[in-house]
Design a protein around this motif. Sequence first.
Motif, short mmCIF file in Angstrom:
data_model
loop_
_atom_site.label_atom_id
_atom_site.label_comp_id
_atom_site.label_asym_id
_atom_site.label_seq_id
_atom_site.Cartn_x
_atom_site.Cartn_y
_atom_site.Cartn_z
N ILE A 178 7.26 1.42 -29.50
CA ILE A 178 7.43 1.18 -28.06
C ILE A 178 8.73 1.81 -27.57
CG2 ILE A 178 7.79 -0.63 -26.34
CD1 ILE A 178 5.86 -2.38 -27.98
N GLY A 179 9.78 1.72 -28.35
CA GLY A 179 11.04 2.35 -27.97
C GLY A 179 10.93 3.86 -27.90
N MET A 180 10.21 4.46 -28.84
CA MET A 180 10.05 5.92 -28.83
C MET A 180 9.21 6.36 -27.64
SD MET A 180 11.86 7.38 -31.11
CE MET A 180 11.15 9.03 -31.04
N ARG A 181 8.25 5.56 -27.24
CA ARG A 181 7.48 5.89 -26.03
C ARG A 181 8.40 5.93 -24.81
NH1 ARG A 181 1.50 4.29 -25.61
NH2 ARG A 181 0.71 4.54 -27.72
N ARG A 182 9.29 4.95 -24.71
CA ARG A 182 10.24 4.96 -23.60
C ARG A 182 11.13 6.21 -23.66
NH1 ARG A 182 10.78 0.24 -20.77
NH2 ARG A 182 12.87 0.82 -20.09
N LEU A 183 11.59 6.56 -24.85
CA LEU A 183 12.46 7.72 -24.99
C LEU A 183 11.73 9.00 -24.62
CD1 LEU A 183 15.12 8.97 -25.82
CD2 LEU A 183 14.34 8.92 -28.20
N MET A 184 10.47 9.13 -25.03
CA MET A 184 9.71 10.34 -24.70
C MET A 184 9.52 10.49 -23.19
SD MET A 184 9.22 11.94 -27.52
CE MET A 184 10.85 11.33 -27.93
N LYS A 185 9.38 9.36 -22.49
CA LYS A 185 9.28 9.43 -21.03
C LYS A 185 10.56 9.98 -20.43
CE LYS A 185 6.14 5.51 -20.38
NZ LYS A 185 6.00 4.17 -19.77
N TYR A 186 11.70 9.48 -20.91
CA TYR A 186 12.97 9.96 -20.38
C TYR A 186 13.16 11.45 -20.64
CZ TYR A 186 14.25 5.02 -19.94
OH TYR A 186 14.29 3.69 -19.59
N ILE A 187 12.68 11.93 -21.77
CA ILE A 187 12.93 13.32 -22.14
C ILE A 187 11.93 14.27 -21.48
CG2 ILE A 187 12.93 14.95 -24.08
CD1 ILE A 187 13.99 12.71 -25.84
N TYR A 188 10.65 13.88 -21.45
CA TYR A 188 9.60 14.85 -21.11
C TYR A 188 8.95 14.65 -19.74
CZ TYR A 188 9.95 16.35 -25.94
OH TYR A 188 10.40 16.84 -27.13
N GLN A 189 9.08 13.49 -19.14
CA GLN A 189 8.46 13.31 -17.82
C GLN A 189 9.38 13.87 -16.75
OE1 GLN A 189 7.17 9.26 -17.20
NE2 GLN A 189 5.38 9.50 -18.50
N ARG A 190 9.18 15.15 -16.45
CA ARG A 190 10.07 15.87 -15.55
C ARG A 190 9.39 16.26 -14.24
NH1 ARG A 190 15.14 14.84 -16.93
NH2 ARG A 190 15.36 14.82 -19.19
N CYS A 191 8.09 16.40 -14.24
CA CYS A 191 7.38 16.89 -13.06
C CYS A 191 6.73 15.73 -12.32
CB CYS A 191 6.31 17.91 -13.45
SG CYS A 191 7.00 19.48 -14.02
N THR A 192 6.78 15.78 -11.02
CA THR A 192 6.05 14.84 -10.18
C THR A 192 5.22 15.63 -9.17
OG1 THR A 192 7.90 14.65 -8.62
CG2 THR A 192 7.78 13.02 -10.39
N TYR A 193 4.06 15.11 -8.86
CA TYR A 193 3.14 15.77 -7.93
C TYR A 193 2.87 14.81 -6.78
CZ TYR A 193 2.50 18.71 -12.01
OH TYR A 193 2.73 19.54 -13.09
N SER A 194 2.88 15.34 -5.58
CA SER A 194 2.76 14.49 -4.40
C SER A 194 1.80 15.12 -3.39
CB SER A 194 4.13 14.28 -3.75
OG SER A 194 4.01 13.55 -2.55
#
Length: 241
Positions: free
Chosen positions: A142-158
């Motif tokens: 669960i902690g690594m999932r949180r870390l991967m979000k911080y590192i790789y979730q960079r794009c947002t679409y609107s």
Amino acid sequence: TTDAQIDIAAINALEANYWTPRNETFDYSADSDGTSMLDILQKIANAGMGYFHLSDGLATIGREGVKNWSGVITPQETTEELTTAFKAPSSDDYDGVDVTYTNSATWAEETVQCRTSDNPTPNKVENYKLDGVVTTDRAYRIGMRRLMKYIYQRCTYSTSTELDAQCYRYGDRVVMTDDIPGSNTISCLVVGMQYTDSLVTIETSERLDWTFANPRVLFRLQDGSATGLLTPNRVDDFTFT
């Protein structure tokens, strides 16, 4: 809260497909510290690698991870152009996560460090308290999932729609298409269909680009869902089977 206000089918599906087979139990004791029912539901969802949310007026839970797409939003459904934003990495980003949990062997709080192999000594670490999880491996995942979000979730679409976006729930995987000339997608309407035995001939509102290598198509259905990727056979610039 009554049973009629709870999405029991969705919760039972997670129980049968993930929580019980993977032995993902929720181990937590709530005392009289003012913990609300909403807090408990959110803790249960977090311990099950998921998230609590409301959908169609029901209290329900979704699970993170690999999903099939729930639908597609095309320029035919939007009232604004699709825009993309990118957040560049900065020194304010978390590049490590420390998860505090209660170990089932000692019933004492312990901390597991979540790091990437290329950054064993992060600059900014999030201290995350995880309730209901009592094993090191689940706390680490669960902690690594949180870390991967911080590192790789960079794009947002609107974009904006009238009512079409209400076909989907929070956390659904939705295909977003554009109509930019020269891009790898073409969005169009089906303006004609003919059936001959097992063959379906589709006529479209836009000219199709048949220079793509191994082209694929998908259809947005009336309920907002989408088919899988299908292989088209060219008839002419506007027609395929």
